[in-house]
Design a protein around this motif. Sequence first.
Motif, PDB file in Angstrom:
ATOM      1  N   ALA A  39      50.073 -17.804  59.284  1.00  0.00           N
ATOM      2  CA  ALA A  39      50.552 -16.710  60.135  1.00  0.00           C
ATOM      3  C   ALA A  39      49.646 -15.489  59.990  1.00  0.00           C
ATOM      4  N   ILE A  40      49.247 -15.197  58.756  1.00  0.00           N
ATOM      5  CA  ILE A  40      48.357 -14.051  58.512  1.00  0.00           C
ATOM      6  C   ILE A  40      46.971 -14.336  59.098  1.00  0.00           C
ATOM      7  N   HIS A  41      46.519 -15.594  59.011  1.00  0.00           N
ATOM      8  CA  HIS A  41      45.286 -15.969  59.719  1.00  0.00           C
ATOM      9  C   HIS A  41      45.401 -15.631  61.192  1.00  0.00           C
ATOM     10  N   ASN A  42      46.507 -16.024  61.814  1.00  0.00           N
ATOM     11  CA  ASN A  42      46.676 -15.764  63.249  1.00  0.00           C
ATOM     12  C   ASN A  42      46.657 -14.269  63.529  1.00  0.00           C
ATOM     13  N   GLY A  43      47.202 -13.501  62.611  1.00  0.00           N
ATOM     14  CA  GLY A  43      47.165 -12.049  62.763  1.00  0.00           C
ATOM     15  C   GLY A  43      45.754 -11.510  62.782  1.00  0.00           C
ATOM     16  N   PHE A  44      44.887 -12.038  61.919  1.00  0.00           N
ATOM     17  CA  PHE A  44      43.512 -11.543  61.847  1.00  0.00           C
ATOM     18  C   PHE A  44      42.677 -11.900  63.085  1.00  0.00           C
ATOM     19  N   THR A  45      43.146 -12.842  63.894  1.00  0.00           N
ATOM     20  CA  THR A  45      42.382 -13.171  65.107  1.00  0.00           C
ATOM     21  C   THR A  45      42.390 -12.026  66.120  1.00  0.00           C
ATOM     22  N   VAL A  46      43.286 -11.038  65.954  1.00  0.00           N
ATOM     23  CA  VAL A  46      43.319  -9.918  66.903  1.00  0.00           C
ATOM     24  C   VAL A  46      42.220  -8.898  66.620  1.00  0.00           C
ATOM     25  N   LEU A  47      41.578  -8.987  65.453  1.00  0.00           N
ATOM     26  CA  LEU A  47      40.521  -8.034  65.101  1.00  0.00           C
ATOM     27  C   LEU A  47      39.158  -8.616  65.441  1.00  0.00           C
ATOM     28  N   GLU A  48      38.411  -7.885  66.252  1.00  0.00           N
ATOM     29  CA  GLU A  48      37.087  -8.358  66.667  1.00  0.00           C
ATOM     30  C   GLU A  48      36.152  -8.544  65.470  1.00  0.00           C
ATOM     31  N   GLU A  49      36.334  -7.718  64.438  1.00  0.00           N
ATOM     32  CA  GLU A  49      35.472  -7.823  63.247  1.00  0.00           C
ATOM     33  C   GLU A  49      35.589  -9.187  62.557  1.00  0.00           C
ATOM     34  N   CYS A  50      36.677  -9.883  62.826  1.00  0.00           N
ATOM     35  CA  CYS A  50      36.932 -11.167  62.150  1.00  0.00           C
ATOM     36  C   CYS A  50      36.584 -12.378  63.020  1.00  0.00           C
ATOM     37  N   HIS A  51      36.103 -12.142  64.219  1.00  0.00           N
ATOM     38  CA  HIS A  51      35.832 -13.261  65.120  1.00  0.00           C
ATOM     39  C   HIS A  51      34.655 -14.125  64.665  1.00  0.00           C
ATOM     40  N   HIS A  52      33.811 -13.586  63.782  1.00  0.00           N
ATOM     41  CA  HIS A  52      32.671 -14.371  63.290  1.00  0.00           C
ATOM     42  C   HIS A  52      33.085 -15.349  62.198  1.00  0.00           C
ATOM     43  N   LEU A  53      34.299 -15.180  61.689  1.00  0.00           N
ATOM     44  CA  LEU A  53      34.767 -16.023  60.589  1.00  0.00           C
ATOM     45  C   LEU A  53      35.280 -17.368  61.096  1.00  0.00           C
ATOM     46  N   TYR A  54      35.127 -18.397  60.266  1.00  0.00           N
ATOM     47  CA  TYR A  54      35.734 -19.686  60.578  1.00  0.00           C
ATOM     48  C   TYR A  54      37.220 -19.645  60.216  1.00  0.00           C
ATOM     49  N   HIS A  55      37.972 -20.542  60.838  1.00  0.00           N
ATOM     50  CA  HIS A  55      39.413 -20.640  60.624  1.00  0.00           C
ATOM     51  C   HIS A  55      39.759 -20.639  59.134  1.00  0.00           C
ATOM     52  N   GLY A  56      39.135 -21.516  58.368  1.00  0.00           N
ATOM     53  CA  GLY A  56      39.468 -21.657  56.954  1.00  0.00           C
ATOM     54  C   GLY A  56      39.107 -20.451  56.115  1.00  0.00           C
ATOM     55  N   GLU A  57      38.115 -19.683  56.554  1.00  0.00           N
ATOM     56  CA  GLU A  57      37.751 -18.468  55.819  1.00  0.00           C
ATOM     57  C   GLU A  57      38.866 -17.428  55.931  1.00  0.00           C
ATOM     58  N   LYS A  58      39.444 -17.309  57.129  1.00  0.00           N
ATOM     59  CA  LYS A  58      40.574 -16.390  57.305  1.00  0.00           C
ATOM     60  C   LYS A  58      41.813 -16.905  56.581  1.00  0.00           C
ATOM     61  N   VAL A  59      41.999 -18.230  56.604  1.00  0.00           N
ATOM     62  CA  VAL A  59      43.156 -18.824  55.922  1.00  0.00           C
ATOM     63  C   VAL A  59      43.076 -18.595  54.418  1.00  0.00           C
ATOM     64  N   ALA A  60      41.873 -18.644  53.848  1.00  0.00           N
ATOM     65  CA  ALA A  60      41.713 -18.424  52.407  1.00  0.00           C
ATOM     66  C   ALA A  60      42.228 -17.046  52.018  1.00  0.00           C
ATOM     67  N   PHE A  61      41.822 -16.015  52.781  1.00  0.00           N
ATOM     68  CA  PHE A  61      42.339 -14.678  52.481  1.00  0.00           C
ATOM     69  C   PHE A  61      43.837 -14.612  52.766  1.00  0.00           C
ATOM     70  N   GLY A  62      44.268 -15.321  53.822  1.00  0.00           N
ATOM     71  CA  GLY A  62      45.699 -15.388  54.115  1.00  0.00           C
ATOM     72  C   GLY A  62      46.490 -15.998  52.973  1.00  0.00           C
ATOM     73  N   THR A  63      45.878 -16.941  52.251  1.00  0.00           N
ATOM     74  CA  THR A  63      46.529 -17.559  51.093  1.00  0.00           C
ATOM     75  C   THR A  63      46.740 -16.532  49.982  1.00  0.00           C
ATOM     76  N   ILE A  64      45.705 -15.735  49.720  1.00  0.00           N
ATOM     77  CA  ILE A  64      45.832 -14.686  48.697  1.00  0.00           C
ATOM     78  C   ILE A  64      46.914 -13.683  49.117  1.00  0.00           C
ATOM     79  N   ALA A  65      46.936 -13.355  50.419  1.00  0.00           N
ATOM     80  CA  ALA A  65      47.952 -12.426  50.913  1.00  0.00           C
ATOM     81  C   ALA A  65      49.352 -13.029  50.795  1.00  0.00           C
ATOM     82  N   GLN A  66      49.476 -14.328  51.056  1.00  0.00           N
ATOM     83  CA  GLN A  66      50.795 -14.973  50.883  1.00  0.00           C
ATOM     84  C   GLN A  66      51.238 -14.915  49.429  1.00  0.00           C
ATOM     85  N   LEU A  67      50.313 -15.158  48.513  1.00  0.00           N
ATOM     86  CA  LEU A  67      50.656 -15.100  47.088  1.00  0.00           C
ATOM     87  C   LEU A  67      51.084 -13.684  46.693  1.00  0.00           C
ATOM     88  N   ALA A  68      50.425 -12.682  47.282  1.00  0.00           N
ATOM     89  CA  ALA A  68      50.837 -11.296  47.033  1.00  0.00           C
ATOM     90  C   ALA A  68      52.223 -11.042  47.620  1.00  0.00           C
TER      91      ALA A  68
END
Length: 364
Positions: free
Chosen positions: A256-285
């Motif tokens: 869900a947090i990955h999907n949230g980051f897709t709204v930011l143009e700065e993150c469009h260069h990232l691959y799906h799993g790269e955003k999910v990795a940070f989303g995982t840390i955010a979920q743990l937080a």
Amino acid sequence: MTTKIVASPSKYIQGNEELAKVGNHTRDFGKLPFVIADDFVMSLTKDIIEKSYKDNGSNFVMEKFNGECSKVEINRLKEICRGKSCDIVVGIGGGKTLDTAKAIAHYLNLPVIIAPTIASTDAPCSALSVIYTEEGEFDEYLLLPKNPTMVLMDTKIIAAAPVRLLVAGMGDALATYFEARACKQSNAITMAGAHSTEASYALAELCYNTLMTDGLKAKLAAESKVSNLSLEKIIEANTYLSGIGFESGGLAGAHAIHNGFTVLEECHHLYHGEKVAFGTIAQLALENAPMEEIDEVIEFCIDVGLPITLEDMGIKEVKEDDIRKVAKASTAEGETIYNMPFPVTEDDVYAAILTADKIGRLYK
């Protein structure tokens, strides 16, 4: 008693030079395959595919995929497939190509063979296509009634792919166990349409353990463009273990947090799993996980090269309005964030993202 479902492709095949056998693999399911691939993958695999079909005396139709798994592209390719009277769909390439192939096959009620050239996501095995807008923003999940007929993993081709793609696949797989755990605790309905099974949870846990033991070794092998046992294990973890684990174990905060980051143009260069990795840390937080667990995840991300801060995600200046947009999109109606085993608000996600960023900065 509740209904539990585990879903999987009819057949999963992984091996060296497996794509060269695609003609034999498709012949049991159709007479005229509709093969889609993007420009790069087409140039990489067309000779292999042509030889495979020539060797068994059959024909195929090959069409270029334009790069975005959008409703417009799905409809365009669907009409070509129908017009050529093809009776099986073959998707070759990365996650968006494969999701498009699955959608085409669904709408035309045809069997589909999925042949990834990278191990960058857990999409191949699932009865799911992630639909994006033409601009690359998340649109919706297309839930399919059945999983792919076959998933074909050519380890030689995958070993030769850019290492960043393999690492992105590890980032996607990293979320599998933690999201399955959250869904098990909340007794959530998974992407398979019911509650999780012990088998799916065990596969999700095995996925995480495989990443921890073999992830770095697999990355080092991929840097040398060779396939060894560690790389083979990670290909299976990224694709099959994570695929079954997420679909039948459930999605929660990280995606869900990955999907949230897709709204930011700065993150469009990232691959799906790269955003999910940070989303995982955010979920743990978000769930206030023990620091020992967060530490293991972040150390893994550092070892293989996954983002652990907002700056790593391309966000050089952290603006409240931007992170609020991410949090709002992450908590949209119907999002998987609501599979967490406690109530979650937009403010909670906003706080979790900033906390995850602060924790990540401690390791810099």
